[in-house]
Design a protein around this motif. Sequence first.
Motif, mmCIF file in Angstrom:
data_model
loop_
_atom_site.group_PDB
_atom_site.id
_atom_site.type_symbol
_atom_site.label_atom_id
_atom_site.label_comp_id
_atom_site.label_asym_id
_atom_site.label_seq_id
_atom_site.Cartn_x
_atom_site.Cartn_y
_atom_site.Cartn_z
ATOM 1 N N TYR A 128 0.853 -1.187 0.000
ATOM 2 C CA TYR A 128 0.000 0.000 0.000
ATOM 3 C C TYR A 128 0.887 1.235 0.000
ATOM 4 C CZ TYR A 128 -3.377 3.480 1.589
ATOM 5 O OH TYR A 128 -4.171 4.595 1.682
ATOM 6 N N LEU A 129 0.524 2.259 -0.785
ATOM 7 C CA LEU A 129 1.257 3.525 -0.821
ATOM 8 C C LEU A 129 0.329 4.670 -0.445
ATOM 9 C CD1 LEU A 129 3.318 3.272 -4.139
ATOM 10 C CD2 LEU A 129 4.196 3.227 -1.811
ATOM 11 N N ASN A 130 0.807 5.561 0.413
ATOM 12 C CA ASN A 130 0.099 6.793 0.722
ATOM 13 C C ASN A 130 0.871 7.901 0.030
ATOM 14 O OD1 ASN A 130 -0.666 9.292 2.034
ATOM 15 N ND2 ASN A 130 -1.748 7.994 3.498
ATOM 16 N N LEU A 131 0.278 8.454 -1.025
ATOM 17 C CA LEU A 131 0.942 9.466 -1.840
ATOM 18 C C LEU A 131 0.555 10.852 -1.360
ATOM 19 C CD1 LEU A 131 0.331 7.820 -5.331
ATOM 20 C CD2 LEU A 131 2.361 7.652 -3.874
ATOM 21 N N GLY A 132 1.555 11.701 -1.152
ATOM 22 C CA GLY A 132 1.303 13.082 -0.754
ATOM 23 C C GLY A 132 0.673 13.857 -1.903
ATOM 24 N N ASP A 133 -0.342 14.635 -1.594
ATOM 25 C CA ASP A 133 -1.077 15.391 -2.619
ATOM 26 C C ASP A 133 -0.528 16.806 -2.735
ATOM 27 O OD1 ASP A 133 -2.801 13.222 -3.045
ATOM 28 O OD2 ASP A 133 -4.128 13.875 -1.428
ATOM 29 N N PRO A 134 -0.041 17.181 -3.917
ATOM 30 C CA PRO A 134 0.399 18.563 -4.116
ATOM 31 C C PRO A 134 -0.813 19.502 -4.125
ATOM 32 C CG PRO A 134 0.498 17.351 -6.178
ATOM 33 C CD PRO A 134 0.126 16.371 -5.110
#
Length: 169
Positions: A101-107
Motif C-alpha cells: 500500500y502507498l500513501n501518496l502526498g497530494d500537491p
Amino acid sequence: GNSNNGSGNMNGGGMMGGGNSMMGSGSVSGMNVGLGDLFLLSNYQVFSENDYFSDVILNAQIKLPTASSNMGFGTGQFDYGASLTLRKSFDTFVAIADLGYLNLGDPAGFTYENPFTYSFGLGKFFNDGVYSLLLYYSAYTEVVKGYEPPRQISLGLNYQAGERLYLSG
C-alpha cells in the motif's frame, strides 16, 4: 545446487506533479538540472525457511520531497508505504509475490488515490546461484482517477560478483 538469493521487493511510488520546493535545482546552458526525490527503504525478514515460504519480508519506504517541484521533478510532498514479500524456493527456481500500500502526498490543487501495489515473479538460478534470471510483473491500483494505473513487466539478470555483492541488469 540450491540458492535462496533473489530479489523481488517492489519499491515504487515516485509520482510527479506540482508542489513547493527550492532544493537542488539549477540551469546549465538552457538545460534544467536538479536533484530527484530521496527514497529511504527498509526490509525486515520476518522469518525464513518454514513449511510454506522460504522468506517472508516486511518492506517499508518513505519518499522525502527533495526534488524541485518548480521544475516538475517532484510533488513537494512526502510519500510512504509498506509491503509484504513472500518468497518460495523450489530447487533452482524461486517464486515471489509482493502486496503493498502507498500513501501518496497530494500537491496543492491535486489529489492522488492511494494505491495498493502487487507484484509477482518467477526466477531461475544458474551455476549454483552465481547467475539468476527474474521475470517480474508489477502493478498499482488506480492512482489518478480516469487514467490507467502504472504496470510493468521486467526481466532482470543478476550476477553474484562476491559474497555480498550483486550486479543487476
